[in-house]
Structure formats: C-alpha cells, structure tokens
Design a protein around this motif. Structure first.
Motif, PDB file in Angstrom:
ATOM      1  N   ALA A  34       0.802  -1.225   0.000  1.00  0.00           N
ATOM      2  CA  ALA A  34       0.000   0.000   0.000  1.00  0.00           C
ATOM      3  C   ALA A  34       0.833   1.272   0.000  1.00  0.00           C
ATOM      4  N   ILE A  35       2.138   1.175   0.163  1.00  0.00           N
ATOM      5  CA  ILE A  35       2.970   2.363   0.257  1.00  0.00           C
ATOM      6  C   ILE A  35       3.214   2.943  -1.124  1.00  0.00           C
ATOM      7  N   SER A  36       3.117   4.250  -1.249  1.00  0.00           N
ATOM      8  CA  SER A  36       3.416   4.921  -2.499  1.00  0.00           C
ATOM      9  C   SER A  36       4.583   5.881  -2.296  1.00  0.00           C
ATOM     10  N   ALA A  37       5.251   6.240  -3.389  1.00  0.00           N
ATOM     11  CA  ALA A  37       6.412   7.120  -3.308  1.00  0.00           C
ATOM     12  C   ALA A  37       6.045   8.485  -2.739  1.00  0.00           C
ATOM     13  N   ASN A  38       4.845   8.963  -3.036  1.00  0.00           N
ATOM     14  CA  ASN A  38       4.417  10.266  -2.531  1.00  0.00           C
ATOM     15  C   ASN A  38       4.216  10.268  -1.017  1.00  0.00           C
ATOM     16  N   ASP A  39       4.123   9.078  -0.425  1.00  0.00           N
ATOM     17  CA  ASP A  39       3.974   8.983   1.022  1.00  0.00           C
ATOM     18  C   ASP A  39       5.312   9.029   1.741  1.00  0.00           C
ATOM     19  N   LEU A  40       6.408   9.090   0.995  1.00  0.00           N
ATOM     20  CA  LEU A  40       7.741   9.016   1.593  1.00  0.00           C
ATOM     21  C   LEU A  40       8.425  10.381   1.556  1.00  0.00           C
ATOM     22  N   GLU A  41       8.907  10.812   2.714  1.00  0.00           N
ATOM     23  CA  GLU A  41       9.644  12.065   2.819  1.00  0.00           C
ATOM     24  C   GLU A  41      11.130  11.746   2.966  1.00  0.00           C
ATOM     25  N   LYS A  42      11.947  12.250   2.043  1.00  0.00           N
ATOM     26  CA  LYS A  42      13.387  12.015   2.107  1.00  0.00           C
ATOM     27  C   LYS A  42      14.000  12.850   3.228  1.00  0.00           C
ATOM     28  N   LEU A  43      14.765  12.188   4.101  1.00  0.00           N
ATOM     29  CA  LEU A  43      15.387  12.857   5.237  1.00  0.00           C
ATOM     30  C   LEU A  43      16.871  13.118   5.017  1.00  0.00           C
TER      31      LEU A  43
END
Length: 293
Positions: free
Chosen positions: A44-53
């Motif tokens: 269910a994870i999408s790239a837009n749900d990920l914040e690069k730290l």
C-alpha cells in the motif's frame, strides 16, 4: 605454488544444503509503470507517502535515502535505482536483487517492505532502516570489535547465510559494507545485486562479480579448482576476512594504510601467507578463523 594451493583448500565444518533442498527458480515479472501516485506494484505504500530525510549512500546506479513514511511516521531506507535501459548489467543486477528480496523473510536478512516503479522509470526498493548503518561505518566510528561482539556478529551472519543457502542463494559479496547493523547490535545481510540463485545443484557459480578484496583464492584461480568453486565456501572466506578486519581495524591481507589495487590483492590472496591474528586472541577465535580461511 602447489604447496600454496594445497594449503588454501578450504576445510569447512559448516552444514551446507543437501540436493533435496533445491528450490525452483524464482520469477519476477517486470513492474508496470504506475500513474502519478507512483503506487507500489504490491503493498500500500506509495512514493508520494515518503519524505526524504538524508542521503545514506550514493553510486552511479542510484541513491539510498533515509525516508519517513508520512502515514505512520515510520523510518525506512529507500534504495532508488535510476532507470538505465542501455546498461544491461545494472538491469540484471537490479532484478536479481528484487527477486531475492521479494522471496526472503528472515531476521538476519534485510527485510524488503515494497518495490515500486515510478513514472520516470526509476525503481524504488523500500527496506527496513538500520540506525547504525553498516559494519564498515561502525568500525570507523567506534573502533575495533571485541571478541564477544565479533561472536555476536558472526552468529547472526551465519544464521542468515544458512537461511540463504537453504533457499539456494549464494551472496557472493559478503563484506563490512554489506552487513547492516542497528544500535542493539542486530545485524542483517544486505545488497544482493551480485548474488546467485542456484536452480540446480549443477549450476555454475563462477562469475567474476563482487568485491575482489574479499574474494577467496579459487575465484582468482579457477583452473586449479576444476573451473568452478563452491559459492558457499567463498561466502565463508569473505566472512572470515570481514571478522578479522573488524578485530584488527584494517584490511587483514595488507599492511595498515596500504591502498589496495587489483594486482596487489590478487597476489596477496593467491600467493601470500594466510592472514593471521595477533597474539592474545582466544584459541576459539583463532580456530574459527582457520576454518573460515
């Protein structure tokens, strides 16, 4: 030369898979190009749900980021591989790693949560985040490892390798940079880009891939070993060098501070004296290294 070759024959007492444990080849379909949401091909994870730290690692083929999953504030590591349809080697290694990660689930092998293909063609591999990075970084930051810590690391890596071997997977690139570690000293084997899945017990495992510094002698001198070598034994040799490096604080086949090149490494591995531990180590540790090397 003959004496050196006789001396370097490996005499391992570690259990290896039986022919009956052979599994069929895995098969990974090409991932479909997703829409702008960059939804995962599974999960269910999408790239837009990920914040690069922050950037954890970078190479010509891609970048590894520490990322935050916005929905749960969970930290992961994202390996983003740049699309390069003209580089068949990179593509082959990428899909081999995807193939292995999607079919492995074990405490001492890095866990893959999802894989997705962005509309740009880049492929993202989302894996668990290990907060202490890799053994190589930990060695530089904290100094050499004690024997009890080495035993703890070795036990976990051997359990991970045994799991991989049961599933007919040869790693082929065990080294301090490919073993992840967290603050609780839990370690996990990672980076399967040059690994091999043995579909049949007769499959050759003699491709010249991986990091030459950690290759066993028979990988440099195939003719002496009948044109083939045991990938299992090769991984154990690499593990031995890795543990010795963690204990000594430098690559054990060369003097401290010497920068290795291919010719120097080949000569040291094939013709030099076996690496030896300093005085003062336990007989158990010395015996274990003798088995590995």
């Amino acid at each position: 030369m003959a004496l050196i070759r006789q001396r370097r024959q490996l005499n391992l007492r570690l259990p290896l898979p039986e022919p009956s444990e052979c599994r069929p080849c895995f098969s990974v379909p090409l991932l479909p190009t997703t829409a702008d949401t960059n939804k995962s091909s599974f999960g269910a994870i999408s790239a837009n749900d990920l914040e690069k730290l922050q950037v954890l690692d970078h190479s010509n083929s891609g970048t590894v980021y520490k990322v935050n999953y916005k929905r749960t504030s969970t930290t992961y590591a994202l390996k983003l591989v740049h699309s390069d349809s003209n580089n068949s080697t990179v593509c082959h290694q990428l899909f081999r790693e995807m193939e292995i990660l999607r079919h492995t689930d074990f405490p001492y092998v890095v866990r893959c949560h999802t894989i997705f293909k962005k509309s740009s063609g880049d492929i993202g591999i989302l894996i668990e985040y290990m907060d202490s990075g890799i053994l190589e970084t930990l060695l530089k930051a904290q100094g050499t490892f004690s024997e009890p810590n080495l035993a703890h690391v070795a036990r976990q890596v051997l359990k991970g390798l045994n799991y991989l071997y049961t599933n007919k997977i040869i790693h082929r690139n065990i080294k301090p940079a490919n073993v992840l570690v967290n603050s609780n000293m839990e370690v996990k084997i990672a980076n399967f880009s040059v690994s091999k899945i043995l579909c049949m017990t007769s499959d050759p495992c003699n491709s010249y891939v991986g990091t030459c510094a950690y290759m066993s002698p028979e990988r440099f001198d195939l003719d002496t070993y009948g044109g083939n070598y045991s990938g299992y034994a090769g991984d154990i040799w690499s593990l031995g060098l890795t543990l010795m490096e963690l204990y000594m604080g430098h690559f054990p086949l060369l003097p401290p501070g010497q920068k290795p090149n291919w010719a120097t490494l080949m000569y040291a591995i094939c013709f030099g004296e076996p690496p030896s531990l300093p005085e003062g180590v336990s007989e158990e540790f010395r015996s274990f290294m003798k088995c590995c090397l």
